[in-house]
Design a protein around this motif. Sequence first.
Motif, PDB file in Angstrom:
ATOM      1  N   SER A 405      11.685  -7.250  39.007  1.00  0.00           N
ATOM      2  CA  SER A 405      10.280  -7.531  38.715  1.00  0.00           C
ATOM      3  C   SER A 405       9.354  -6.583  39.454  1.00  0.00           C
ATOM      4  O   SER A 405       8.260  -6.259  38.976  1.00  0.00           O
ATOM      5  N   GLY A 407       9.978  -3.526  39.945  1.00  0.00           N
ATOM      6  CA  GLY A 407      10.106  -2.187  39.364  1.00  0.00           C
ATOM      7  C   GLY A 407      11.184  -1.330  39.974  1.00  0.00           C
ATOM      8  O   GLY A 407      11.236  -0.116  39.706  1.00  0.00           O
ATOM      9  N   SER A 409      14.705   0.536  40.523  1.00  0.00           N
ATOM     10  CA  SER A 409      15.683   1.084  39.596  1.00  0.00           C
ATOM     11  C   SER A 409      17.074   0.574  39.942  1.00  0.00           C
ATOM     12  O   SER A 409      17.308   0.030  41.029  1.00  0.00           O
ATOM     13  N   HIS A 458      11.125   0.144  25.318  1.00  0.00           N
ATOM     14  CA  HIS A 458      10.733  -0.169  26.696  1.00  0.00           C
ATOM     15  C   HIS A 458      11.914  -0.805  27.421  1.00  0.00           C
ATOM     16  O   HIS A 458      11.889  -2.001  27.728  1.00  0.00           O
ATOM     17  N   GLU A 460      14.255  -2.251  30.056  1.00  0.00           N
ATOM     18  CA  GLU A 460      14.109  -2.772  31.407  1.00  0.00           C
ATOM     19  C   GLU A 460      15.428  -3.372  31.861  1.00  0.00           C
ATOM     20  O   GLU A 460      16.228  -3.837  31.044  1.00  0.00           O
ATOM     21  N   GLY A 476      21.447  -2.145  32.705  1.00  0.00           N
ATOM     22  CA  GLY A 476      20.426  -1.246  32.182  1.00  0.00           C
ATOM     23  C   GLY A 476      21.033  -0.332  31.135  1.00  0.00           C
ATOM     24  O   GLY A 476      22.229  -0.405  30.829  1.00  0.00           O
TER      25      GLY A 476
END
Length: 652
Positions: A405, A407, A409, A458, A460, A476
Amino acid sequence: MASSRKRKIQQFITGTILFLALIALVVTGFGTGGFGSLDALIGGQATGTTIARVEGRKLSEQFVTDTLNRQYAAARQSQSSLDLATFLEGGTFDRIVNQLIADLALQAFGEAQGLTVSQRMVDREIVRIPAFRGVTGQFDPMAMQAALRGQNVTEGQLRDDIARQLMQRQLLAPIVLTPHTPNGIARAYADLLLEQRTGAIGLVPTRLFTAGVDPTDAQVQAFYDRHRSRFIVPERRVLQYAVVSREQALGQAQVTDAEIQQYYRDHDDTYGERETRTLRAIVLPDEQAARAFAQRVRGGGSFVDAARAAGFQESDVTFADRTRQQFQQASAPNVAAAAFGAAQGALVGPVRSPLGYHVIQVAAINRTPARSLESVRDEIATTIRAQKADEAFATLVNRLQDRISEGASLPEIAREERLQVVTTPALTREGRALDRDFALAAELTPLLEPAFEIDADHPELVVAPIVEDQRYAILGLGQIMPAAPPPLASIRERVREAARDDMALQRARQVAQGIVEAINRGTAPAEAFAAARPAIPAPRAITMRRQDLSRAGGQVPAPLLALFSLPEHRARLVHAPGGEGWYVVHHQQRTPGDASDQAELVNVTRAQFNNSAPDELAQQFARAIELNSRISRNEREIAAVRARMLGGTSEE
């Protein structure tokens, strides 16, 4: 009657015109992301080019593309392996364009007749959509906006679709009120069902024409250019993941001696001395009856026999191996105290409680001695370690969710948590790599579905379960490879083989067409087949009634349909499925049916007409509106859009 008519309306609305493809996607929460969209495959976003006008209303290329994408997404719900090229085959583009034009014509006609759709009517439909309900089960505007965002749909688009549906419902609902089917019509169709046809069906197989067929490079290229959609490679995705497991937390969980001792003290009911009793107990509504019951047992009678006399079964009055607390839950505190204060074999009562008057007999007393701390130390340590592992693992999973959440990686998270990142080859939705000998391990296949649900535009990270509460993966995507045909050079031999089969199929067609022409000139089918070269298996004679087609169930084979559509003494060519060859179908003789003594068949036929006629009338009504509307089709632009969509899915 009203509910039956309503069902007919809904069946027509869902079966004959597009209507709410958009709403269906919102309701199910099933978007187009991850399937490969038309926009992506035709090399960019569709344009706003007008391809048709209906009573001044424009139908744009973008609207057609959006509709096709939604229909494709809906189709994927029932057939997850469906690729875009297959979906577009069979005239899907033209069918949807025609339906959208009819949709606009109905809307324009309704408005011209003074029909309106108010905002309140639209609101009423919106609040009924399950996906728009919050945790209370009621309509929630926030839930609606979240659902629409998830499907890349605006509230305006949703309202427009609902308004169109409501307009069409107002127009078409009265059509289902159809009159009763006359007996004469039912009888005529019953006669038709009993019609019998005799003929012959023979196959001209492709395999007899493969010898000597060797397409040139130019022919292979031309075949590939015409049939690119046949060689579409399904969408593939490179998965990147790092696995976390409860075992990791279990190995790190340490248990102290103080924790073991505290657990031992807190669970005296488990490790301390334990007593259970097997009791027979009955509760009666008044004291006099309870005293009489107790006196009978004390006088030497069986408790169970006395209970049966009072209307109870043995299972009703037997409480086996119960602790005091357990028996108290079934009776009352004072009743349990009396029962557990008595000696084995004793009869207690009557004891009064809010339930009535209890009589209890102590059938057996079982005492389990206390277990020492040392004897259960390992057992307690294992239990505490498991609890700590559960707590630590839940904390870890929550921490991963928080980092995503924020951000972070996948490499960052893996470095912080000391996890190993694994990158797969490009995989299909089934977990296969098409360019190498690789398949995702069976225990990791639960990752495939969430991987292909990630929005391609997008992407995520997600925390996906492998085994619920045991193993999870931070998941991912690497490269996303949309569905597309590979370069010819990489599949040349496969294309050459397909071209060879197609050339053989065309040779078989020439021979089969010659047989058809000979039969239509008067040659007997057996003679026409015998004269063909190379030698073709003789045709098979067939006799059947039209009624047999409906009894066959499923899809009726094309040769049988042809037999019942051909004029008498005529033959026709029918393509065999899978490129197997060509059927030659000959209709030799027709014997009319006679249902004069088939009252039941006539009644069944009439019932079927009563059910199907409303839908057919509604379709005809919609078609009549379309034919009488001012419609301008830009055939050049329609052809261009069709070419971009069908050809665009095949670009290298």
